[in-house]
Design a protein around this motif. Sequence first.
Motif, PDB file in Angstrom:
ATOM      1  N   PRO A 145      93.242  76.839 -39.518  1.00 62.46           N
ATOM      2  CA  PRO A 145      92.971  76.387 -40.887  1.00 62.46           C
ATOM      3  C   PRO A 145      91.532  75.947 -41.089  1.00 62.46           C
ATOM      4  O   PRO A 145      90.963  76.142 -42.161  1.00 62.46           O
ATOM      5  CB  PRO A 145      93.959  75.236 -41.089  1.00 62.46           C
ATOM      6  N   GLY A 146      90.935  75.337 -40.050  1.00 63.07           N
ATOM      7  CA  GLY A 146      89.542  74.911 -40.174  1.00 63.07           C
ATOM      8  C   GLY A 146      88.607  76.080 -40.374  1.00 63.07           C
ATOM      9  O   GLY A 146      87.697  76.037 -41.221  1.00 63.07           O
ATOM     10  N   ASP A 147      88.806  77.153 -39.602  1.00 66.99           N
ATOM     11  CA  ASP A 147      87.969  78.344 -39.756  1.00 66.99           C
ATOM     12  C   ASP A 147      88.159  78.980 -41.128  1.00 66.99           C
ATOM     13  O   ASP A 147      87.207  79.484 -41.735  1.00 66.99           O
ATOM     14  CB  ASP A 147      88.309  79.367 -38.667  1.00 66.99           C
ATOM     15  N   THR A 148      89.391  78.967 -41.627  1.00 72.24           N
ATOM     16  CA  THR A 148      89.653  79.569 -42.927  1.00 72.24           C
ATOM     17  C   THR A 148      88.981  78.790 -44.043  1.00 72.24           C
ATOM     18  O   THR A 148      88.382  79.355 -44.960  1.00 72.24           O
ATOM     19  CB  THR A 148      91.159  79.664 -43.181  1.00 72.24           C
ATOM     20  N   LEU A 149      89.048  77.474 -43.982  1.00 74.74           N
ATOM     21  CA  LEU A 149      88.355  76.643 -44.964  1.00 74.74           C
ATOM     22  C   LEU A 149      86.852  76.885 -44.900  1.00 74.74           C
ATOM     23  O   LEU A 149      86.173  76.929 -45.930  1.00 74.74           O
ATOM     24  CB  LEU A 149      88.676  75.174 -44.726  1.00 74.74           C
ATOM     25  N   LEU A 150      86.338  77.026 -43.697  1.00 72.08           N
ATOM     26  CA  LEU A 150      84.919  77.305 -43.526  1.00 72.08           C
ATOM     27  C   LEU A 150      84.535  78.615 -44.207  1.00 72.08           C
ATOM     28  O   LEU A 150      83.528  78.698 -44.925  1.00 72.08           O
ATOM     29  CB  LEU A 150      84.594  77.375 -42.031  1.00 72.08           C
ATOM     30  N   MET A 151      85.359  79.652 -44.016  1.00 68.72           N
ATOM     31  CA  MET A 151      85.042  80.955 -44.587  1.00 68.72           C
ATOM     32  C   MET A 151      85.186  80.964 -46.104  1.00 68.72           C
ATOM     33  O   MET A 151      84.409  81.608 -46.803  1.00 68.72           O
ATOM     34  CB  MET A 151      85.941  82.017 -43.961  1.00 68.72           C
ATOM     35  N   GLY A 179     103.726  79.718 -45.001  1.00 71.39           N
ATOM     36  CA  GLY A 179     104.556  79.678 -43.812  1.00 71.39           C
ATOM     37  C   GLY A 179     103.802  79.242 -42.571  1.00 71.39           C
ATOM     38  O   GLY A 179     104.354  79.224 -41.487  1.00 71.39           O
ATOM     39  N   ARG A 180     102.510  78.876 -42.724  1.00 75.35           N
ATOM     40  CA  ARG A 180     101.754  78.470 -41.540  1.00 75.35           C
ATOM     41  C   ARG A 180     101.265  77.031 -41.657  1.00 75.35           C
ATOM     42  O   ARG A 180     101.459  76.220 -40.784  1.00 75.35           O
ATOM     43  CB  ARG A 180     100.556  79.398 -41.352  1.00 75.35           C
ATOM     44  N   PHE A 181     100.583  76.709 -42.754  1.00 75.34           N
ATOM     45  CA  PHE A 181     100.015  75.380 -42.898  1.00 75.34           C
ATOM     46  C   PHE A 181     100.427  74.832 -44.264  1.00 75.34           C
ATOM     47  O   PHE A 181     100.353  75.523 -45.269  1.00 75.34           O
ATOM     48  CB  PHE A 181      98.491  75.423 -42.802  1.00 75.34           C
ATOM     49  N   ALA A 182     100.822  73.576 -44.308  1.00 71.83           N
ATOM     50  CA  ALA A 182     101.353  73.006 -45.542  1.00 71.83           C
ATOM     51  C   ALA A 182     100.343  72.136 -46.282  1.00 71.83           C
ATOM     52  O   ALA A 182     100.634  71.662 -47.370  1.00 71.83           O
ATOM     53  CB  ALA A 182     102.603  72.178 -45.233  1.00 71.83           C
ATOM     54  N   ALA A 183      99.174  71.915 -45.712  1.00 72.23           N
ATOM     55  CA  ALA A 183      98.211  71.005 -46.326  1.00 72.23           C
ATOM     56  C   ALA A 183      97.811  71.501 -47.716  1.00 72.23           C
ATOM     57  O   ALA A 183      97.413  72.636 -47.900  1.00 72.23           O
ATOM     58  CB  ALA A 183      96.969  70.880 -45.437  1.00 72.23           C
ATOM     59  N   GLN A 184      97.927  70.612 -48.713  1.00 73.00           N
ATOM     60  CA  GLN A 184      97.614  70.990 -50.091  1.00 73.00           C
ATOM     61  C   GLN A 184      96.142  71.345 -50.262  1.00 73.00           C
ATOM     62  O   GLN A 184      95.797  72.254 -51.022  1.00 73.00           O
ATOM     63  CB  GLN A 184      97.989  69.843 -51.034  1.00 73.00           C
ATOM     64  N   ASP A 185      95.272  70.647 -49.557  1.00 76.57           N
ATOM     65  CA  ASP A 185      93.855  70.974 -49.650  1.00 76.57           C
ATOM     66  C   ASP A 185      93.594  72.396 -49.174  1.00 76.57           C
ATOM     67  O   ASP A 185      92.795  73.129 -49.766  1.00 76.57           O
ATOM     68  CB  ASP A 185      93.011  69.997 -48.820  1.00 76.57           C
ATOM     69  N   PHE A 186      94.279  72.768 -48.101  1.00 75.92           N
ATOM     70  CA  PHE A 186      94.115  74.111 -47.552  1.00 75.92           C
ATOM     71  C   PHE A 186      94.557  75.167 -48.569  1.00 75.92           C
ATOM     72  O   PHE A 186      93.851  76.121 -48.847  1.00 75.92           O
ATOM     73  CB  PHE A 186      94.928  74.238 -46.268  1.00 75.92           C
ATOM     74  N   LEU A 187      95.733  74.960 -49.157  1.00 76.87           N
ATOM     75  CA  LEU A 187      96.243  75.922 -50.126  1.00 76.87           C
ATOM     76  C   LEU A 187      95.338  76.007 -51.349  1.00 76.87           C
ATOM     77  O   LEU A 187      95.141  77.085 -51.921  1.00 76.87           O
ATOM     78  CB  LEU A 187      97.666  75.536 -50.530  1.00 76.87           C
ATOM     79  N   ARG A 188      94.791  74.883 -51.780  1.00 74.83           N
ATOM     80  CA  ARG A 188      93.888  74.894 -52.930  1.00 74.83           C
ATOM     81  C   ARG A 188      92.636  75.712 -52.621  1.00 74.83           C
ATOM     82  O   ARG A 188      92.159  76.479 -53.453  1.00 74.83           O
ATOM     83  CB  ARG A 188      93.510  73.465 -53.311  1.00 74.83           C
ATOM     84  N   GLU A 189      92.124  75.566 -51.410  1.00 73.16           N
ATOM     85  CA  GLU A 189      90.951  76.346 -51.022  1.00 73.16           C
ATOM     86  C   GLU A 189      91.253  77.839 -51.039  1.00 73.16           C
ATOM     87  O   GLU A 189      90.450  78.656 -51.482  1.00 73.16           O
ATOM     88  CB  GLU A 189      90.474  75.928 -49.623  1.00 73.16           C
ATOM     89  N   ILE A 190      92.428  78.201 -50.544  1.00 71.99           N
ATOM     90  CA  ILE A 190      92.790  79.616 -50.509  1.00 71.99           C
ATOM     91  C   ILE A 190      92.899  80.179 -51.922  1.00 71.99           C
ATOM     92  O   ILE A 190      92.432  81.272 -52.213  1.00 71.99           O
ATOM     93  CB  ILE A 190      94.111  79.799 -49.757  1.00 71.99           C
TER      94      ILE A 190
END
Length: 347
Positions: A145-151, A179-190
Amino acid sequence: MTAALADRRPEPTLDRLLADLVPPPRFAQARLETYRPDPEHPSQQQAKERITAFAAELSRPRKAGLLSRLRRQSTEARGIYLDGGFGVGKTHLLTSLFHAVPGKRVYGTFVEYTDLVGALGFQRAVDLLGESVLVCIDEFELDDPGDTLLMTRLIRELSDRGVAVAATSNTLPEALGEGRFAAQDFLREIRSMSERFDVLRIDGEDYRRRDGIREIAALPTDQVREHAAAREGATLDSFDDLLDHLATLHPSRYGALIDEVTAAHVTGLHVLTHHHHALRFVVLVDRLYDREVPMLLSAEDDAAVVPTLFTEELLRSGYRKKYYRSLSRLASLAHDGLALAEEPTAR
């Protein structure tokens, strides 16, 4: 004594990382003219036409002047996102776009860009890539997830500078991370990233299967060892030793790991039960496939084919498309290795 990949510890320099930001040898000659859409799947022809139009848009001269530059900086560049199963030609189209656009452009896999940011620092990487007309990202994946947020942040920064971005993946942008990460911040970034792209869905059958390549061919262990000993530039590893060694290297080094290797020989292939070994081996197969390095393989009990490589649990996981793509590519490399074994070899 035949060299082993497990004996190598490459340390690629920054210059090497930058020099590698071009299409791999397998796709060095890929062009829109050589992409063969499957008539059974019209989406392939539609994707080719959209990529052709996008290349034409990017090839138009940009107006000079302060006002034009300010407009570019305040307007998000459009991007192209190629979604579809493995073997439908996404990478061929992405590299064709790279070759069709004049000016400065860069091409790399997801992991190559994250490694570049790690080597340069984020702002310096943005400044360097921000000089490009086009940035191509192949195999946009979500292993971390960290790499994905970075990208996603990198893409936003480049878009704000007027850089066009084209990416491939096996999952639609809106579904990344499900189905992998539930963090709302992560989903918002995506979700914010997905708005930067025109999504092109490409359907179809794996072209390697169209060529009749379906099984991972294996040879007797003794024949694999004898061939490795007789071929210049060959490497020979046991599967378990190779897996243990890959665990000690960052995946960004796997390209340098196979420098000047003419054929990779691996004995004792067996089923993989854990993601940590399976995902690393997938990256190695990708690099071997990109470099067109044949593989000569032997399976446990010297079976004529590798009966299975990933457990059913792995093939049902969130990484299943990665694993199925790897099986397809490994079958192609083993097919090349089988043909190589039938040729005379000499040191």
